[in-house]
Write a protein that holds these residues in place. Sequence first.
Motif, mmCIF file in Angstrom:
data_model
loop_
_atom_site.group_PDB
_atom_site.id
_atom_site.type_symbol
_atom_site.label_atom_id
_atom_site.label_comp_id
_atom_site.label_asym_id
_atom_site.label_seq_id
_atom_site.Cartn_x
_atom_site.Cartn_y
_atom_site.Cartn_z
ATOM 1 N N ARG A 1 0.814 -1.218 0.000
ATOM 2 C CA ARG A 1 0.000 0.000 0.000
ATOM 3 C C ARG A 1 0.846 1.267 0.000
ATOM 4 O O ARG A 1 0.347 2.338 -0.341
ATOM 5 C CB ARG A 1 -0.962 -0.010 1.199
ATOM 6 N N ASN B 1 1.630 2.446 -3.972
ATOM 7 C CA ASN B 1 0.725 3.362 -4.686
ATOM 8 C C ASN B 1 0.149 4.427 -3.744
ATOM 9 O O ASN B 1 -0.861 5.035 -4.039
ATOM 10 C CB ASN B 1 -0.375 2.600 -5.420
ATOM 11 N N PHE B 2 0.818 4.594 -2.613
ATOM 12 C CA PHE B 2 0.479 5.671 -1.694
ATOM 13 C C PHE B 2 -0.959 5.594 -1.176
ATOM 14 O O PHE B 2 -1.578 6.617 -0.926
ATOM 15 C CB PHE B 2 0.762 7.049 -2.329
ATOM 16 N N MET B 3 -1.481 4.377 -1.041
ATOM 17 C CA MET B 3 -2.709 4.238 -0.276
ATOM 18 C C MET B 3 -2.350 4.574 1.178
ATOM 19 O O MET B 3 -3.164 5.056 1.941
ATOM 20 C CB MET B 3 -3.271 2.811 -0.365
ATOM 21 N N ASN C 1 -2.080 10.836 -7.866
ATOM 22 C CA ASN C 1 -3.141 10.290 -8.715
ATOM 23 C C ASN C 1 -2.574 9.785 -10.041
ATOM 24 O O ASN C 1 -2.975 8.738 -10.534
ATOM 25 C CB ASN C 1 -4.228 11.338 -8.962
ATOM 26 N N ARG D 1 -0.912 6.535 -9.459
ATOM 27 C CA ARG D 1 -1.863 5.428 -9.250
ATOM 28 C C ARG D 1 -2.463 4.926 -10.562
ATOM 29 O O ARG D 1 -2.877 3.782 -10.643
ATOM 30 C CB ARG D 1 -2.980 5.874 -8.297
ATOM 31 N N THR D 2 -2.502 5.802 -11.578
ATOM 32 C CA THR D 2 -3.012 5.313 -12.866
ATOM 33 C C THR D 2 -2.041 4.301 -13.479
ATOM 34 O O THR D 2 -2.424 3.523 -14.339
ATOM 35 C CB THR D 2 -3.203 6.460 -13.883
ATOM 36 N N MET E 1 -4.084 -2.009 -8.668
ATOM 37 C CA MET E 1 -4.166 -2.707 -7.380
ATOM 38 C C MET E 1 -5.410 -3.582 -7.317
ATOM 39 O O MET E 1 -6.496 -3.167 -7.708
ATOM 40 C CB MET E 1 -4.182 -1.712 -6.225
ATOM 41 N N PHE F 1 -7.650 -5.802 -4.573
ATOM 42 C CA PHE F 1 -7.853 -5.859 -3.127
ATOM 43 C C PHE F 1 -8.371 -7.222 -2.678
ATOM 44 O O PHE F 1 -8.997 -7.955 -3.447
ATOM 45 C CB PHE F 1 -8.883 -4.810 -2.707
ATOM 46 N N ASN G 1 -13.795 -4.916 -3.855
ATOM 47 C CA ASN G 1 -14.195 -3.507 -3.920
ATOM 48 C C ASN G 1 -14.694 -3.084 -5.291
ATOM 49 O O ASN G 1 -14.398 -1.985 -5.754
ATOM 50 C CB ASN G 1 -13.041 -2.585 -3.491
ATOM 51 N N LEU G 2 -15.454 -3.941 -5.940
ATOM 52 C CA LEU G 2 -16.091 -3.520 -7.190
ATOM 53 C C LEU G 2 -17.142 -2.474 -6.864
ATOM 54 O O LEU G 2 -17.636 -2.411 -5.733
ATOM 55 C CB LEU G 2 -16.746 -4.727 -7.879
ATOM 56 N N GLY H 1 -12.304 3.529 -14.869
ATOM 57 C CA GLY H 1 -10.976 4.152 -14.787
ATOM 58 C C GLY H 1 -10.595 4.849 -16.086
ATOM 59 O O GLY H 1 -10.295 6.053 -16.091
ATOM 60 N N VAL I 1 -10.852 8.733 -15.328
ATOM 61 C CA VAL I 1 -9.509 9.194 -14.952
ATOM 62 C C VAL I 1 -8.644 9.484 -16.180
ATOM 63 O O VAL I 1 -8.029 10.531 -16.281
ATOM 64 C CB VAL I 1 -8.818 8.159 -14.038
ATOM 65 N N ALA J 1 -8.415 -3.233 -13.036
ATOM 66 C CA ALA J 1 -7.067 -2.688 -12.836
ATOM 67 C C ALA J 1 -6.277 -2.730 -14.151
ATOM 68 O O ALA J 1 -5.569 -1.788 -14.495
ATOM 69 C CB ALA J 1 -6.341 -3.465 -11.743
#
Lengths: 221, 261
Positions: free
Chosen positions: B48, B51-53, B84, B87-88, B92, B94, B98-99, B112, B116, B161
Amino acid sequence: MDYLWDFQSILNNKQLLLIGLQNTLILAVVCLVLGLAFGAIVGIARYSRNPILYWPSTAFVEVFRNTPVLVQIMWFFFAFPIISPFEINAFTAAALGLTLNTIAFSAEIYRAGIQSIHKGQWEAGKALGMSYTQQMSRVILPQSIRRMIPAFMNRAIELMKMTSLASVIAYGELMYQAKVVSTIEFNPIEMYTTVALIFFAIIFPFTLLVQRYEDKQREKG
Amino acid sequence: MTTVLSIQNIHKIFGDLEVLKGIDVNVEKSETIVILGASGSGKSTLLRCINFMEVPTSGRIVLSGKTIGKETAGKVIYNEAELNALRTRVGMVFQHFNLFPHMTVRENVMEGPRTVLKCDKDECGRRASKYLDKVGLGWKSEAYPSQLSGGQQQRVAIARALAMEPDIMLFDEATSALDPELVGEVLETIKELADEGMTMLIVTHELGFAYTVADRVLFLSEGRILEQGTPAEVLVYPKQDGTKNFLKGHGSFRLPEPKLD
């Protein structure tokens, strides 16, 4: 009790009462629309971790949730004009009191709705590179609005009933008009019975609607 | 070989608990790295931090030669737009999928690229079809996540992802929440990605899978890399007691017996 009910005096004043009903609806709709719109902003601010957003919005919500609406309306009508340069009429004072109250309550509905979404949803959006605003608008709000709808409808019902408080500052909504008619015609029994029936006729269908919606949501699970 | 990701001396402190105590890893292009360790060893936190979660307390993340964050007066400042953008390029997956439950499978995968990356409609559609087919779920495009099995949901999450066409994929215990009979299909999907040359970091408890899929295995213990090497080196001939004890704890996992020579 052998009171003789006589609704003729009500029908004679139909015009006055219709104006009252119209004013009631205008007040309710204006306060509802403004209350829900600004409530979203305050609710999101309440959810924020930024103290500049969190503390003022929290103070606002607590003040308006924890004081009677009647006091708020009276305050805006009688006190506010003295300490501010604004002239304020009965409609504005009533609309301010009711709107701010609706903002405070709907902000809490928004906040609770947002909070009810699992944090994994935020993370999934974030991991795709979404900004906070995108996470909120694409992922969180679409899911939470559905859960908020019954609470908003209950709020609308409360608001509709609270409009009658505006009668104390002589705003010509249904309750005030009824008071006028009953003093002219000496028919408080028929008059206030009629007012109750009108409110019931308007509000009851909404109550049924909320119940139906909640049942449906429960079926969906 | 080109280094896709370089993790340099990463520390992460939560309150007064130091979860990561200085981790260094270089990830080469197409490399599959499996991270093992007991719960609380910091493996998920490490993932984590990439990707800077979670924002690392100190240390550096370098993705494709570019250092993330600006160093001023010994302190690293991260700006949201930069994170951001990072992260693209880092996908990731999970543990709990987390759909997005309010979107169809296809919309989940397109979300995405559309929101994004601002891809046009055709490109979003092309990616959705391509990556749903890749995970074998093109036929479920119009279904909602709640209508899928856990294994299918996780495969959709992998497609979501992949649709960002990232440089590297992170799998955070992607099969831990699945019923045992559904684990296989997800592992199979991940293995295909490894075979196609996707660069991946995988946190898992499936030792057999780690053995077959990994180019390199890292064993984390108390926030440090205790041991690393090829699957055989770490899983079959572990040198450290920590690793040996961990492997003993996974009794049901059968590795090839060490050869006696």
